[in-house]
Structures are given as C-alpha cells and as structure tokens.
Design a protein around this motif. Structure first.
Motif, PDB file in Angstrom:
ATOM      1  N   HIS A 132     -71.051  53.882  53.546  1.00  0.00           N
ATOM      2  CA  HIS A 132     -70.376  55.014  54.198  1.00  0.00           C
ATOM      3  C   HIS A 132     -69.213  54.517  55.057  1.00  0.00           C
ATOM      4  O   HIS A 132     -68.095  55.043  54.984  1.00  0.00           O
ATOM      5  CB  HIS A 132     -71.361  55.808  55.062  1.00  0.00           C
ATOM      6  N   ASP A 133     -69.480  53.514  55.872  1.00  0.00           N
ATOM      7  CA  ASP A 133     -68.465  53.101  56.847  1.00  0.00           C
ATOM      8  C   ASP A 133     -67.269  52.412  56.197  1.00  0.00           C
ATOM      9  O   ASP A 133     -66.133  52.622  56.622  1.00  0.00           O
ATOM     10  CB  ASP A 133     -69.096  52.187  57.911  1.00  0.00           C
ATOM     11  N   HIS A 137     -64.625  55.243  55.540  1.00  0.00           N
ATOM     12  CA  HIS A 137     -63.711  55.253  56.693  1.00  0.00           C
ATOM     13  C   HIS A 137     -62.533  54.291  56.585  1.00  0.00           C
ATOM     14  O   HIS A 137     -61.444  54.595  57.070  1.00  0.00           O
ATOM     15  CB  HIS A 137     -64.486  54.906  57.973  1.00  0.00           C
ATOM     16  N   GLU A 178     -64.759  63.000  59.456  1.00  0.00           N
ATOM     17  CA  GLU A 178     -65.905  62.998  58.544  1.00  0.00           C
ATOM     18  C   GLU A 178     -65.770  63.993  57.387  1.00  0.00           C
ATOM     19  O   GLU A 178     -66.145  63.681  56.263  1.00  0.00           O
ATOM     20  CB  GLU A 178     -67.199  63.294  59.311  1.00  0.00           C
TER      21      GLU A 178
HETATM   22 FE   LIG Z   1     -68.884  58.273  59.493  1.00  0.00          FE
END
Ligand SMILES: [Fe+2]
Length: 292
Positions: A132-133, A137, A178
């Motif tokens: 996820h990170d 991101h 997000e």
């Molecule tokens: Fe996040």
C-alpha cells in the motif's frame, strides 16, 4: 500512515526503533515467499491501474523503476525519489502517532510500513503494508506539486493538533491522498493511494454507478465523514494538482471557523451547492447493508 489502530502484529514491531519511530528495513530479511507475494500483488495491480491511474502515477512508476521484481529496498528507492522531489521514504514498523507522522511529512519524509501483508490478507488488509505505502503513495511523491502539497499537509497537521481540528484535516487526507480522483482529458483518473493499492476499488471508484463523484471543495470535505472498512460512498474530484495545492497552501484557520458552525455530512450525502459529477445510486451500499 496515521495512528488509528494497533493491529496487526508483524516481525518489525520488535525491531529497535529510533525516536522518530523509524526502523531498519533489513531488506535482506524478506523471505522468497514475501518477495513472491509482492510480485503477485504488483502484477495484478499494474494491470488494473492501466488507463485508470492518472498519467503522473504511471509515469512515476517507470521513472522510479517500481518494481515488478521483489520488494523494493527503501534506501535505493529513496535515492531515486530524492533526486526528483527531495522526498525520502523511511521504514516504520506500524502506524505511527500523529505528531510523529506530521513531523515526517513536514520534513519531506514518508513513513512506509516495512512489513508485507500475510497471504491470508492478500486481498484485504487492515493496516497499510509496504505494498500500500510504496505502490500506492510513492509514485505521487515524485510529482513536484503533490510533493509540496504533502509537505504542506504535514505542517497543517501540526497546526491542526494545536487547534483541536485534526478530525477535519484528516478528512482532507482521506478524500485526497487516499481516495482522490482527478479530471484528465480522457476522463476521471485515480491518484489516491487507498484506491490505487486495491484492485476492486480501482474499478469501483471509476466505473461503478453506486458512489457519488463530487468536485473538490475544501470546507465541504472537512465536514464529510468517511468509511474505513468498505469502498467509499463519495469520491472527490480535483481539476489539477496545482489547484489542490493552491486550495490547501494556506493557514486553515478561517476554514476551520466556517466548518465549526456547520453540521457534518454523512459519507453518502449530497448537499445543495455540490458540483455533482455523478450522483450515485448507492445500490452497492444498500445491498451490503441488507447482507449485514
Ligand atoms: Fe495510505
């Protein structure tokens, strides 16, 4: 990552931790199974994000050499990212306290979970992991304008804590960093990490009839509740990263003042004055409610 929950357990939670909560990624400690898990997550998600992620995300993936083959070494990835926008990726064991998180962002450091989700949570995980990170991101941190926005958000977080307005500011992060969508020439595209790291929500956010899609409005977002354990009922759409930065690169004092006098909105609500791009049927959510 912000500190909302304490779960789950992972081996990094026993790693020696600096005062700023960073740890050693100990890249050599990942098993072959863990690297293989990353590869499968990556292959699945790179397919589904084609034509759905915004142009900048897809370009940054190539520029950062993200990474179809094995879990990225955050140090090496940082070397590439830092050369572009000055941002660094720092490994952490789990969600970090808000003040630590904001201090990292304000100094252009992004705390990324070092652990990878267990096989049992391949499709749904409760806490942000390295996939996820990093996949979600880090590409946006290579966009110079968004990179400035994230730094401004960190500084805004520090002020919001002093002012007792953190719940309002957290909604901005939620509905942009997000779960944000952006208008491009070809239609709506995704830049939010929570969407980009989820194959089902990547399709849902753009193509399902159920959610609302509403034009970005800072004060409106700060009044809007959100759902943490399901797809979003409303997605907010920005026109450009420049417009997002411009709207947010200021002291939020007057915005907090406006927001304080108004009631919060439920995640599915539309109110007068919204720029409604698509009004959702909410069918998906009604069905889920019936099942529960
Ligand atoms: Fe996040």
């Amino acid at each position: 990552m912000t500190a909302d929950t304490k779960e789950p357990k992972n081996r990094y939670q026993t790693s020696p931790r600096a005062a700023d909560y960073t740890i050693d990624q100990a890249w050599e400690s990942y098993s072959a199974e863990e690297h293989d898990r990353w590869d499968r997550l990556f292959r699945r998600q790179i397919e589904v994000t084609k034509g759905r992620a915004c142009t900048d995300v897809l370009q940054a993936m190539a520029e950062l050499e993200l990474s179809p083959s094995g879990i990225p070494d955050m140090g090496k990835l940082t070397d590439r990212l830092e050369a572009i926008t000055g941002w660094r990726i720092v490994p952490v064991a789990e969600l970090v306290p808000d003040e630590i998180f904001f201090d990292h962002l304000a100094n252009r450091r992004f705390p990324a979970g070092a652990f990878i989700r267990p096989e049992s949570e391949f499709d749904y995980l409760k806490e942000p992991d390295i996939f996820h990170d990093i996949f979600g991101h880090v590409p946006m941190l290579a966009n110079p304008v968004f990179a400035d926005f994230m730094e401004a958000y960190g500084k805004g977080g520090q002020r919001a804590m002093q002012l007792g307005q953190l719940h309002n500011l957290a909604r901005l992060y939620w509905y942009t960093v997000e779960f944000g969508l952006i208008r491009e020439a070809g239609g709506l595209r995704i830049y939010g990490a929570g969407i980009l790291s989820s194959p089902n929500e990547t399709v849902f956010a753009l193509e399902d009839d159920s959610p609302n899609r509403i034009g970005f409005d800072l004060a409106r977002i700060m009044r809007t509740k959100y759902i943490i354990d399901d797809f979003q009922q409303t997605y907010f759409v920005i026109d450009s990263f420049e417009a997002l930065l411009e709207a947010c690169y200021k002291d939020f004092g007057s915005v907090y003042g406006d927001v304080k006098g108004k009631t919060d909105l439920e995640a599915h609500e539309i109110e007068q004055g919204d720029e409604v791009i698509t009004r959702g049927t909410l069918d998906y959510f009604h069905k889920r409610k019936a099942v529960r």
